[in-house]
Design an enzyme around this catalytic site. Structure first.
Site, PDB file in Angstrom:
ATOM      1  N   ASN A  28      89.182  -3.309  21.969  1.00  0.00           N
ATOM      2  CA  ASN A  28      89.708  -4.389  22.807  1.00  0.00           C
ATOM      3  C   ASN A  28      88.803  -4.760  23.986  1.00  0.00           C
ATOM      4  OD1 ASN A  28      90.219  -2.242  24.507  1.00  0.00           O
ATOM      5  ND2 ASN A  28      92.445  -2.451  24.461  1.00  0.00           N
ATOM      6  N   LYS A  33      83.496  -1.997  27.023  1.00  0.00           N
ATOM      7  CA  LYS A  33      83.389  -1.004  25.957  1.00  0.00           C
ATOM      8  C   LYS A  33      82.262  -1.364  24.987  1.00  0.00           C
ATOM      9  CE  LYS A  33      88.318   0.033  26.268  1.00  0.00           C
ATOM     10  NZ  LYS A  33      89.598   0.066  25.535  1.00  0.00           N
ATOM     11  N   HIS A  91      88.007  -1.984  29.634  1.00  0.00           N
ATOM     12  CA  HIS A  91      88.968  -1.090  30.282  1.00  0.00           C
ATOM     13  C   HIS A  91      89.004  -1.431  31.763  1.00  0.00           C
ATOM     14  CE1 HIS A  91      90.835   2.591  31.848  1.00  0.00           C
ATOM     15  NE2 HIS A  91      89.888   2.540  32.772  1.00  0.00           N
ATOM     16  N   TYR A 138      89.533   9.667  29.429  1.00  0.00           N
ATOM     17  CA  TYR A 138      90.782   9.390  28.713  1.00  0.00           C
ATOM     18  C   TYR A 138      91.711  10.600  28.641  1.00  0.00           C
ATOM     19  CZ  TYR A 138      88.979   4.853  27.208  1.00  0.00           C
ATOM     20  OH  TYR A 138      88.505   3.567  27.177  1.00  0.00           O
ATOM     21  N   GLU A 171      88.510   7.340  38.397  1.00  0.00           N
ATOM     22  CA  GLU A 171      87.499   6.797  37.496  1.00  0.00           C
ATOM     23  C   GLU A 171      86.199   6.456  38.231  1.00  0.00           C
ATOM     24  OE1 GLU A 171      90.721   5.067  34.284  1.00  0.00           O
ATOM     25  OE2 GLU A 171      89.862   3.683  35.736  1.00  0.00           O
TER      26      GLU A 171
END
Length: 141
Positions: free
Chosen positions: A112, A9, A115, A49, A126
């Protein structure tokens, strides 16, 4: 062989963790099939998402994931999804043990670092979203 999708990310890219994270996956003996540094559009982020669209944090998540470049990757190996999830750690970094990517490099749930696909179905979706010309390998039972 099995393939999985992993995305570093914006916070991970901005903090210079791409090489360190790739090394952890290679040390696990997974093979990097595809990788691309890219800036997600709002539309791509919403599609990625989409399962979280009804959550109250959805708009903040979209704003975060489109705030900078991400490193989109496809990794391959036996049990690649489970192996990647083990390397990544729990969604909440404070619940991730030391030695996991989130346990070592993240402090907050909303930033965080990384992913990873959580199932074969999400990995296939994905991978096709980010790398439409790549045909994902199926798990061999």
């Amino acid at each position: 062989m099995e393939q999985t999708f992993v995305m570093i990310k914006p916070d991970g890219v901005q903090h210079g963790l791409v090489g360190t994270i790739i090394q952890r996956f290679e040390n696990k003996r997974l093979r990097l099939v595809r990788a691309e540094l890219r800036q997600l559009t709002v539309e791509q982020a919403k599609e990625h998402y989409r399962d979280l669209a009804t959550k109250p944090f959805f708009n903040d998540l979209i704003a975060f994931i489109t705030s900078g470049e991400v490193m989109a990757m496809v990794w391959e190996g036996p049990h690649a999804i489970k192996a990647a999830r083990s390397l990544i750690g729990a969604t909440n970094p404070l619940e991730s043990p030391t030695g996991t990517i989130r346990g070592d490099f993240a402090l907050e749930l909303d930033s965080n670092i990384i992913h990873g696909s959580d199932s074969l179905e999400s990995a296939e979706r994905e991978i096709q979203l980010f790398f439409p010309n790549l045909h994902p390998a199926k798990s061999v039972s």
